[in-house]
Design an enzyme around this catalytic site. Sequence first.
Site, PDB file in Angstrom:
ATOM      1  N   SER A 554      75.126 -21.861 -20.395  1.00 32.88           N
ATOM      2  CA  SER A 554      74.939 -23.011 -21.894  1.00 32.88           C
ATOM      3  C   SER A 554      74.117 -23.092 -21.482  1.00 32.88           C
ATOM      4  O   SER A 554      73.783 -22.613 -23.048  1.00 32.88           O
ATOM      5  CB  SER A 554      75.070 -23.529 -19.779  1.00 32.88           C
ATOM      6  OG  SER A 554      75.232 -25.260 -20.012  1.00 32.88           O
ATOM      7  N   HIS A 669      83.301 -24.875 -16.975  1.00 33.40           N
ATOM      8  CA  HIS A 669      82.051 -24.557 -17.198  1.00 33.40           C
ATOM      9  C   HIS A 669      81.425 -23.293 -16.776  1.00 33.40           C
ATOM     10  O   HIS A 669      80.993 -22.827 -17.029  1.00 33.40           O
ATOM     11  CB  HIS A 669      81.737 -25.572 -17.307  1.00 33.40           C
ATOM     12  CG  HIS A 669      80.079 -24.956 -17.730  1.00 33.40           C
ATOM     13  ND1 HIS A 669      80.141 -24.661 -19.522  1.00 33.40           N
ATOM     14  CD2 HIS A 669      78.647 -25.438 -17.408  1.00 33.40           C
ATOM     15  CE1 HIS A 669      78.513 -25.150 -19.515  1.00 33.40           C
ATOM     16  NE2 HIS A 669      77.674 -25.121 -18.710  1.00 33.40           N
TER      17      HIS A 669
END
Length: 700
Positions: A554, A669
């Site tokens: 991320s 995610h």
Amino acid sequence: MSKRLSLLFFFLTAMILVLPAMADNDDPYLWLEDVEGEQALAWAEKQNERSLAYLEAHPLFDSLHERALQIVTSDDRIAYPSLMGGAIYNFWRDSQHVRGIWRTATLEAYREGDPEWDVILDVDKLAKAEDENWVWAGASCRYPDYDRCIIGLSRGGADAAVRREFDLEKREFVKDGYWLPEAKSRISWRDRDSVFVGTDWGDDSLTTSGYPRQVRIWERGTPVQEAKLVFEGERDDVAVTGVRVWDSETPHDLIVRSPGFFTRHYYLYRDGETHHIPIPDDAALAGIVGGQLLVELKSDWKTGSHQFAQGALISTSMESLNKGKPEFELVYQPTVSQALVGVSTTENRIIVGVLENVIGRLYTFRREEGEWKRERLAVPDMGTINVVSTDDKSDRFFYNYTGFLTPSTLYEADAAADSHQSIRSEPERFSKEGLVVEQLEARSADGTRIPYFIVKPDGLKEGDTRPTLLGAYGGFEVSRTPFYSGIIGSSWLEKGNVYVLANIRGGGEFGPRWHQAALKENRQRAFDDLVAVAEDLVERGITTAEQLGIQGGSNGGLLVGAVFTQRPELFNAVVSQVPLLDMKRYHKLLAGASWMAEYGNPDDPNEWAFIREYSPYHNLHEDADYPKVFFTTSTRDDRVHPAHARKMVARMMEMGHDVLYYENIEGGHGGAANLKQQAYIAALIYSYLHGRLGGENAAP
């Protein structure tokens, strides 16, 4: 590598990077932003096929995969508790329940160690019955009876989820109950027959970040379209939400408007009106206990005759707040070596998690004769402490303790009596014999000392260099602390290698100041910090550039992306997972607009000027000698767009660079939708690392 050579490499690399590789508005790979477009998916599948054939052929892949699968699906993992109404609730995945089961047990049976779990909902069975790729997205249950819950179910692990009301006593979804279609919705119980709700109503009802900007009250039995509008934020806000917070038997309705990722406007909602809570925009409400509202400060604040410092926890009475004349007082002020990293409440106490030089501590606070009294809890030392769950009907709570060489141990504690006992401990997943943990420091480019943890073989002498994996995050005030990982231990440390965790700026290891030091135009500091740690490892003779790899996900994926494009000679392996990489368009992709408070606005020429300096996608060069980078992402990630990794790989391949890529078709995610996928991706990553960083199992 000597300091002289290090500086030489820096200046040579800098000379290359001043030449732009791609015009700011010249992007030939926009078609890869079509998440499920036929051409884009065909491209991703082709890259998967090529990369997986290479990675799965590594001689260690099968054994790494098998061991990782054993670890993540083992039955002797801790079943972490959630306390509701005096009972224990737990969501559990294993080899028989890869999607998971939601279950409950009595507190007494849980204490004894082997409860007979009562299964509330089997997500595997539900997915099969409804022919949906359901992934658990949590449950919110109605206080104080805990008889009804709103359950979230995500397709493939995306942030967007379906919300459905569930009867906890009948163990079934409520016919004609609260139900919302797939969206990044917000729904919160108010009472038996009403909820706060925010969702995609159409007609400009979402923010530019893709989250609700309206709060409505939805009465049971009425169409959701008729829910009463009680608050509306601005289009450019991050999000707006409504929530009911309980202080014992007293409810308080709050509306939270987030103009930016780190700014919030709080309102009390009563009698049909909103009343602004007068605290700084960057402060955060931390709870309500005993009629006291708790507030965390992210900057210095002078109010009335009081001056509070950055990082403080303060309070005011709800009574004075309701009268419009709040008087604030100090609860706790961290020192320069400390950071407040968590505030929880029980029936009568506040529990505050503190990092002291990145080591966990726990304090409790009680209000006595109009003052806050502090006590330090006698928790284990030299590790990470996290509060797992608290009880709203007593001062009981659970906390977890872990360290790099210490498996997680769950404790039950009483905040009023300062008593605690071990309830669960995970077994060791790898041999720690001959391994030691040290905390060292590197000096960054501006002279700031950057601490880092190193796990290495004991007695490792200077010059006896080892393959080394360096991890970091450095953003959003997220703290990286010691943790136990059976996969890192068995896949990496047991084979004589070294693991390093860097506490770089941008994180929260030393409070708001550590985070704010690397915001926007100062982002380069985070990259400099990671480079400093890498160079320090080489200088100390622990590793070499040929044996050094970096990993991040991320924001951490952006971190390693920026660092390898700036200093390609310093690393021989890079794992960039679900990353941000195209910083020119990040704010236009999915939830990206919500992060402009962290990175800046690329549409502002002044801010693009400093973003442009590090944006990995815009700093690729055909004549640079990059390591063979491994990028991973997920088609179903609706937070960080998979196009970041897709476009980076396509651009690198166009330039002739060797690169690996894996896109999981589901996973959200987190990159993986279930335990089997987690184990598979872990095996891919460690096969790659062994192949790149040397040793007997290195690739030719």
